[in-house]
Every structure is written in structure tokens, then in C-alpha cells.
Design a protein around this motif. Structure first.
Motif, mmCIF file in Angstrom:
data_model
loop_
_atom_site.group_PDB
_atom_site.id
_atom_site.type_symbol
_atom_site.label_atom_id
_atom_site.label_comp_id
_atom_site.label_asym_id
_atom_site.label_seq_id
_atom_site.Cartn_x
_atom_site.Cartn_y
_atom_site.Cartn_z
ATOM 1 N N VAL D 101 0.864 -1.177 0.000
ATOM 2 C CA VAL D 101 0.000 0.000 0.000
ATOM 3 C C VAL D 101 0.903 1.229 0.000
ATOM 4 C CG1 VAL D 101 -1.745 1.292 1.288
ATOM 5 C CG2 VAL D 101 -1.789 -1.224 1.277
ATOM 6 N N ASP D 102 0.783 2.040 -1.016
ATOM 7 C CA ASP D 102 1.613 3.239 -1.128
ATOM 8 C C ASP D 102 1.310 4.140 0.076
ATOM 9 O OD1 ASP D 102 3.342 5.122 -2.035
ATOM 10 O OD2 ASP D 102 2.313 5.515 -3.932
ATOM 11 N N ARG D 103 2.370 4.612 0.735
ATOM 12 C CA ARG D 103 2.207 5.374 1.982
ATOM 13 C C ARG D 103 1.580 6.742 1.726
ATOM 14 N NH1 ARG D 103 7.608 5.763 4.732
ATOM 15 N NH2 ARG D 103 7.646 7.938 4.058
ATOM 16 N N ALA D 104 0.488 6.998 2.443
ATOM 17 C CA ALA D 104 -0.187 8.292 2.319
ATOM 18 C C ALA D 104 0.687 9.384 2.918
ATOM 19 C CB ALA D 104 -1.533 8.250 3.038
ATOM 20 N N GLU D 105 0.557 10.573 2.369
ATOM 21 C CA GLU D 105 1.307 11.704 2.911
ATOM 22 C C GLU D 105 0.300 12.752 3.358
ATOM 23 O OE1 GLU D 105 5.274 14.010 1.549
ATOM 24 O OE2 GLU D 105 3.515 14.372 0.291
ATOM 25 N N GLU D 106 0.471 13.216 4.569
ATOM 26 C CA GLU D 106 -0.480 14.198 5.082
ATOM 27 C C GLU D 106 -0.475 15.444 4.188
ATOM 28 O OE1 GLU D 106 -1.626 15.816 9.537
ATOM 29 O OE2 GLU D 106 -0.143 14.220 9.239
ATOM 30 N N GLY D 107 -1.646 15.920 3.896
ATOM 31 C CA GLY D 107 -1.749 17.143 3.096
ATOM 32 C C GLY D 107 -1.692 16.906 1.598
ATOM 33 N N SER D 108 -1.625 15.629 1.182
ATOM 34 C CA SER D 108 -1.593 15.348 -0.252
ATOM 35 C C SER D 108 -2.466 14.153 -0.578
ATOM 36 C CB SER D 108 -0.149 15.053 -0.693
ATOM 37 O OG SER D 108 -0.150 14.560 -2.020
ATOM 38 N N ASP D 109 -3.184 14.228 -1.676
ATOM 39 C CA ASP D 109 -3.987 13.088 -2.109
ATOM 40 C C ASP D 109 -3.096 12.019 -2.731
ATOM 41 O OD1 ASP D 109 -6.443 13.867 -1.299
ATOM 42 O OD2 ASP D 109 -7.070 14.716 -3.219
ATOM 43 N N VAL D 110 -1.960 12.444 -3.255
ATOM 44 C CA VAL D 110 -1.068 11.519 -3.959
ATOM 45 C C VAL D 110 -0.077 10.891 -2.978
ATOM 46 C CG1 VAL D 110 0.611 11.307 -5.831
ATOM 47 C CG2 VAL D 110 -1.277 12.947 -6.029
ATOM 48 N N PRO D 111 -0.038 9.562 -2.940
ATOM 49 C CA PRO D 111 0.849 8.904 -1.976
ATOM 50 C C PRO D 111 2.333 9.032 -2.368
ATOM 51 C CG PRO D 111 -0.242 7.278 -3.339
ATOM 52 C CD PRO D 111 -0.828 8.603 -3.717
#
Lengths: 185, 185, 185, 185
Positions: D101-111
Motif C-alpha cells: 500500500v503506497d504510503r499516504a502523505e499528510e496534506g496530499s492526495d497523492v501517496p
């Protein structure tokens, strides 16, 4: 007649609707043929074959009074196929016709509508005549030509005929009508 | 009426028949719907798409009174697509329905039946109703669902109706009949 | 080694060439990998699957030194698949790579090249390495991914390796490496 | 050399792994070619084309040292495509190769991984050589023959060559040679 009563389609049991402003019932649709398709999001055959076929049916019979209804009949991986996921799916796949979430029944993995129609799995489809009877029911995806033919036959039955199903007095301007409305994409 | 006469299918002009013990004529088939498909052996779209679709039509409508007829309408590479090659093709591809060789006309590359129907090329198809009128004509291969639907509509017109085409008094036991005979392979 | 000699591809026996200004021989092509495909015009699997795959191979490997060669190996319906028909076919299907008519042998339905390669039928394909040995031979159409992988492996063998064709040391390093691990499902 | 460093694949950023007992890193896989495919569950092209292609790659290259890795790069409908749904999907579709699962980044929809590779959307694929450099990157699904060919070329580069990755002489012989000549139509 008992035989006739037996083939009357049972009513839908839906907990949430998408793609329709009002809940639908088969009794309320009496007079129109209904193509009911049962699917699950994580069913490979549904995604690869059944949903594309439904989209072709939507296109070819767009100008007829056929009512297409999808039923999300989740009987496994319930947490994985929630209405939230279903809603995003309908958006991404641009499925236009109404889809209902088959109502879960406590103590059973199999939802209510699926039980009522005795569906064996997904994908399944049920063609319901203008008079509310089940004309054809299938498990798996059938040949496009046969599906197109059956729906056309269901459309060609006049509302008058359905009201008096089994009655001779029927079908005057039957065949001329739906023919021109079948379009090729 | 003039409008009706205008849409009556012209007669076939065939120099040699395969897959039938006797020559066929559209006038002799009056009362039955006819799916006429025009093809050439060296036409890529015919081999890849149209002929497989004809085979599906053969299968799905096997138990109906639909008459499928192929017309080998050679309008180029005449020496390359002789009846000898056509015969071997029919054997290898196991096409069961009758196929006629469109009659050549001296001084023209385009054979007679092709001219009469004003076909634009191959593959083409013509759906002819029980009353002999052209219900639909297409250049290229159309969607299976739409093709199945149109053929079913042509089948649902009763012979009685065709005899009195344009007449209101028609189609009593129409829709019940061909439905069960549509089979899914 | 005898085993190595046994896998050297036999020479082609061609009575007529199309799509090439000069006759081709496998010995003359030594140093380049060759994708040989055997087909017949009236073979359904050839028309529906093998020829379209050859066209994809033509496209994907257009800028490599792969030599694609088609062999029209007629072993039935000889009169129906003459060179005249083959020529028109190549024109209509826009096959660009050279095609040779497998030389007929008196007293046998099976033509000479087909016999030499012991092809079991059509469609068949033979991948020949830069050193002239048969790397892979198949009856029927194989998976595109595996076909692409095998051709790439044949291309990746350097001409230097081929220059030493027939040499044991070389033959070992060429064919043994990753090639055998690419499998067709 | 700067040019070489620029093409080194960035590291993966994964929050949860499936189909693997231990987390994977590209640096840890150095020496093996990697086929990385980026997908989302509700992406029609992923389900209809990319995932089936990955399954064919799994099958064809099962006996090689190719490492296939899927990255679930959700950049929309996040709530609809949770790891719970992904897990059920992998089970139902019988995808065998590791998926992260590609790691989510806070403040961005794109991982994060999607950002690092500058993927334009789903489905995307990245072919990484034994030396860790990006050999090919594509948005959308490419022709099976070309994909098979590229993977075979990546496999044909010997581990020895990779061991000397970053070395000019080596890098030249590996990536420059036949790879650029394999083109996608």
C-alpha cells in the motif's frame, strides 16, 4: 394458476439506492420489462464480463422502456465491499442505471433479495416481463446475442398483453414499436 | 403504398449455391425472417468479425424459423476467391447455413445482388422481415446485443402479421413462441 | 556434438516468394534471429490468431534485425489455396514480411519445408537463433508475452556468439542461459 | 556519472504489505530485475487490462528471478479503497506477487511512492534493471509482446553486469544495446 404464481418475481429488499432519486420496487415497475443484474465488486467475472455487458445493454436499449437494475448482492468479504466503495465504483465505471444494496439479514451471509431469487452466485441476471413474471434467470454471463434477443422479446410484449398474461386478446401494434428504438452504438 | 414497396428486398442473383440442396429465393422464403450477410474471403473484417458473428447467430437462433443466407459478393481479386476456395472455406469454418455466389455481371466488378441491394462493401448485412421488406441494413459489423435484438423483433412478427403488413389486426400469440427457442450456447 | 547438430534448422524449400525481391535462405540469414511462421489461408486459427500475432511482432520488432518469414504450408485443399489467392491475401491483410510458398512434393500432400521441420499442422512457429539452431518450435499460437520474451532473448544473443556457431562452448552459453526459464502457460 | 544516478529508481514507501512475509525494498532486491505495477482497485483500466496482464507476467516468468511488485497507489476515493478491500481483492483475484500500500502523505492526495516515481496515473508500470536503474516506465497498458520482450531483456543482463552498476563500461553494454530497439506501437 399456481404455475403462473410460482414464476412471479419476488420483491426486492434494498437498504440503499444509487443512481435513482426514489427507491424502486418491482411492483411499481409492473408494465415495463426489467433486466436485473446481481453483482459484487470483488467478483472477477462481474468486473470483466457482466458489468461491461450491462453497459452495452444500457446503450442499446437506451430508448426503450426497459428498466435495468443492479443489485449489489454481497455474500462474502462484507467489510471490503461497503456502500462507500460501491458509490465510488459507480462513479468511476459510469454505470448510469439504478443500483441497490441488497439488504443484509442478521445471522446470514446471504442478503435478502439474493435469497428470494435463489441466486446461486455472482454474476447472475434475471429478466422480468411486463407482467412481473420471471422470463429467464441465469448464473454467469450469457452470450450477447441471446441476451439481446431475450430483452427484445420482453419489450415486444405489449403492456396490454402483460396485464392479461395468458390471454389471447393482445399485442396489436406490438412489433413495430420497439424495433426503431434499438440503436447500434 | 409506394413507401412500402420501396423497402421490399430485391431478389437474389446467385450463380452457385453451397450448403443447400435447392436454390433459395427471397420470394420463396416469404413468411420467414431472413438474415442476409455479404462477405468476401479475403476481407479481414469478414473473417475476424462478421463470420464469427454469423456462427453465433446460427447457434442462438438454431431453433427458430430464421433463415440465414450468406452471399459471397466478390468485387475485387476475383481470381483469388473462386467457388473452389469458397467451398473449402465453408468446410474448414464449418459454416452450416446456405451460401450463394453472387452472380457476376459482364463489364462490372460488382456482382448483381450486391448492386441490387446497393451494398457499400463487405461485410454487410440485411435483415429482411417475414413480409419481405428490409428491416435493417448495415455496412460493417454491429454490436451483438443490437443484432440479437433486431432478429428477435423480426421473429416476433407473426406470419399472419406479415401477410397483412401495415394492418392492425395482428400478432395474437406473437411473443410467447420464439422466446423459449432462443438458446444460450 | 551430435545433439547440437540435430537442432540446426533445416533449409527452406520454397517454390515462390512474395514480399521480397530475392529468395531467402536460412543459411544466408545466419547471424540474424528468424521467426518462421507456418500457415494456411483457410485455417481458422491462422487467420483469427496467428496472422494478427505476426502483425504485432512485425510492429514491435520493426527496428531490430529479427527476420520474420511466413511459409504457406498447404497440406489440404490445395486447389483452394493457390499462390494467386495467397498474393491477394497478403495485399488485403497488409502483411509486410516475406512469405514463401512451401514447395509441393509429388506423391505427398505435405510440402517439403513442412516435412523437414516436422510441423504437426498450422499454425506453427519456429524461432531460429543467430547461429541457425532451433530455439523453440510450437504448434498453435502461444501467449504474446512468452513470444515477445523468446524473441528478445534470441535478439540479445550477440552476433559474436553466432559467429562461433557450431562451436560447443558457444552453443552452450547461448541457448542454455535464461531461455529455458521462459515458459508458456 | 550524473546521468546514471538520475535514472536510479527511487525507494518504495509502503505502509502495509500483502503476499510477502517481509517488507521489500528496491535496494534489497538489487541484482534482480523488478516489474513494478501501480494500480487502484476502482480504476477500470487496471481491473480490465493491467491486472490480467500482471497475472500473465506472473505465469510466464514464474521460473525466472524477476520480482513482480504491485503498488496500490490510491490518489482518489481513499475511503473506498482501504487495505481491507485490497486484501479481499488479492484473495479473490488470486494475485500471488507482493503488493504494497503506497504510503499516504499528510496534506496530499497523492501517496509517496507515486510522487517519487512521478507516475501520471493508474495503471502505470516501471521496469527496473538488475542494477536498480529504471529501464522503462509507462502510463497505461502496453502491448504484451513488447512487455514480454522488455522483461526478457532485463532478465538477460547478467548479475555480474549489475554488480558493476554505476560503472560506465557496464552500464553501456547493459542498457544501451538491444533494449531501445524494442518499441511499443
Amino acid at each position: 394458476m399456481i404455475a403462473s404464481e410460482a414464476s412471479l418475481a419476488p420483491e426486492l429488499a434494498i437498504s440503499e439506492w444509487f443512481n435513482t432519486p426514489v427507491p424502486l420496487t418491482l411492483s411499481g415497475l409492473r408494465g415495463r420489462p426489467v433486466f436485473l443484474h446481481s453483482f459484487q465488486l470483488l467478483c472477477p467475472g462481474c468486473m470483466a464480463q457482466a458489468i461491461p455487458q450491462v453497459q452495452r445493454i444500457e446503450r442499446v436499449f437506451a430508448h426503450t422502456d426497459l428498466q435495468i437494475i443492479g443489485i449489489h448482492t454481497v455474500f462474502e468479504h462484507h467489510a471490503a465491499m461497503s456502500p462507500v466503495t460501491l458509490k465510488a465504483f459507480l462513479h468511476e465505471y459510469r454505470l448510469k442505471s439504478p443500483v441497490g444494496v441488497d439488504r443484509a439479514e442478521e445471522g446470514s451471509d446471504v442478503p435478502v433479495t439474493m435469497q428470494r431469487f435463489r441466486l446461486r452466485g455472482t454474476p447472475s441476471s434475471v429478466l422480468i416481463g411486463r407482467d412481473g413474471t420471471i422470463l429467464h434467470q441465469a448464473f454467469g454471463v450469457e452470450d450477447d446475442i441471446a441476451v439481446g434477443a431475450r430483452i427484445a422479446m420482453a419489450l415486444s410484449a405489449s403492456p396490454a398483453q402483460s396485464a392479461a398474461a395468458g390471454d389471447d386478446a393482445c399485442a396489436d401494434s406490438v412489433c413495430a414499436s420497439p424495433m426503431p428504438s434499438v440503436v447500434t452504438p
